[in-house]
Enzyme design. Structure first.
Site, short mmCIF file in Angstrom:
data_model
loop_
_atom_site.label_atom_id
_atom_site.label_comp_id
_atom_site.label_asym_id
_atom_site.label_seq_id
_atom_site.Cartn_x
_atom_site.Cartn_y
_atom_site.Cartn_z
N ARG A 14 0.84 -1.21 0.00
CA ARG A 14 0.00 0.00 0.00
C ARG A 14 0.87 1.25 0.00
NH1 ARG A 14 -0.52 4.78 2.64
NH2 ARG A 14 -0.08 3.70 4.61
N ASP A 15 1.59 1.49 1.07
CA ASP A 15 2.39 2.70 1.21
C ASP A 15 3.47 2.77 0.14
OD1 ASP A 15 3.67 4.97 2.12
OD2 ASP A 15 3.87 4.28 4.18
N HIS A 208 5.24 3.97 12.96
CA HIS A 208 5.45 3.98 11.50
C HIS A 208 6.54 5.00 11.22
CE1 HIS A 208 3.85 3.77 7.23
NE2 HIS A 208 4.64 4.84 7.18
N HIS A 210 9.98 6.57 9.09
CA HIS A 210 10.66 6.70 7.80
C HIS A 210 12.16 6.88 8.04
CE1 HIS A 210 7.19 7.73 4.83
NE2 HIS A 210 6.81 6.88 5.75
N CYS A 241 4.77 9.44 1.21
CA CYS A 241 3.46 10.07 1.02
C CYS A 241 3.51 11.02 -0.18
CB CYS A 241 3.05 10.85 2.27
SG CYS A 241 1.47 11.72 2.06
N ASN A 250 10.51 4.67 3.66
CA ASN A 250 10.05 3.88 4.78
C ASN A 250 11.19 3.06 5.38
OD1 ASN A 250 7.09 4.00 5.33
ND2 ASN A 250 6.95 3.58 3.14
#
Length: 310
Positions: A14-15, A208, A210, A241, A250
């Site tokens: 997804r990300d 989460h 990065h 994003c 990430n």
């Protein structure tokens, strides 16, 4: 393999995929998800339910979910920005919904075109929907830009904690903290997760992080030391994003798993199979850069995963 002591939640499908220009063919997505599952990954955010005109990479969301839920023992997650997305995700059969709720007022408008207060109401609407038609499905609010924002700059910590508490009050099972643009440092991570736990207790969710400025693993370790046991990561470090300038990198799943395993903290994930899962990722996105120090350097001589548990 020993029972996991931490949960590594893979967000690459997804990300990662929302952040690249190319669209990975559905068949390649399914092979990639299968390889992650075979490596022992037990939670995967497989897609997001958003309009295909905005993110054509996610046009096959329902098909991807329908495949993923057939994999035994896998918790299948999907990101939803609103009730409409949640309706589609629940119809497809997801096990858990995640909602992006930005602590930055500027990023909230850029990312979901809603104010923070409006997103709290979206959480409430999705929680009500979930309660009525799928009460066993989980709901997490991911508090994005929790450590700073490239659009707004400083994000007051009081705003972050207030927003997380409001999301839980609106019906989210948990609220985690996201370093969307890679601004966090370990001292800040410890402080903010400590405050989060003091405010919402065991509703405090995932970290989460990065690796935009090279502090991803250090920030994950700081979160672990504050009691966090669920960590988002992306195979090959894919992702970021698209609505936050400079939001790249990430935390690499392979490096995160190696760090924990080398420390004697079980993840339940086979490093060899996880590194092998890079092959379907690269096949589906030819030419796309992938990262990771562990896959490049290889495992240390004599390293035996799980040996410290015997």
């Amino acid at each position: 393999m020993p029972d996991p002591q931490v949960l590594i939640s893979e967000v690459g499908p997804r990300d990662g995929l929302q952040s690249v220009r190319a669209t990975m063919p559905t068949a390649d997505k399914l092979r990639w998800i299968d390889a992650l599952h075979q490596a022992g990954v037990r939670e995967i955010e497989v897609t997001s339910f958003v309009p295909a005109r905005l993110l054509p990479q996610m046009a096959d969301a329902a098909e991807v979910v329908r495949h993923a839920i057939t994999l035994p023992g896998l918790s299948v997650m999907a990101l939803v920005p609103n009730r409409r997305g949640a309706e589609a995700a629940l119809a497809a059969g997801v096990h858990k919904l995640t909602m992006p709720v930005s602590a930055s007022a500027a990023h909230s408008l850029a990312n979901v075109r809603k104010t923070r207060e409006e997103m709290i109401e979206e959480v409430r609407a999705v929680s009500d929907l979930r309660r009525d038609i799928a009460p066993r499905v989980g709901l997490e609010a991911g508090i994005s830009t929790a450590f700073g924002c490239t659009l707004q700059g400083d994000v007051p910590e009081d705003d972050v904690i207030w927003l997380a508490a409001q999301c839980v009050a609106a019906g989210a099972d948990e609220a985690g903290l996201s370093d969307t643009v890679g601004y966090a440092n370990p001292a800040q991570v410890r402080r903010l997760f400590r405050r989060l736990r003091a405010e919402i207790g065991d509703r405090a969710g995932a970290a989460h992080m990065h690796n935009t400025r090279g502090l991803g693993l250090a920030n994950c370790l700081a979160a672990y030391e504050e009691g966090v046991r669920t960590f988002d990561a992306s195979l090959g470090g894919l992702g970021g994003c698209p609505y936050a300038p400079g939001a790249s990198g990430n935390v690499v799943t392979e490096d995160l798993v190696f760090m924990f395993e080398a420390m004697g903290i079980a993840t339940g994930i086979s490093l060899e199979k996880l590194i092998a899962a890079r092959a379907p990722l690269m096949a589906g996105l030819p030419g796309e850069p992938v990262y990771g120090m562990t896959p490049e350097a290889g495992l240390p001589k004599g390293f035996i995963q799980g040996a410290s548990y015997v």
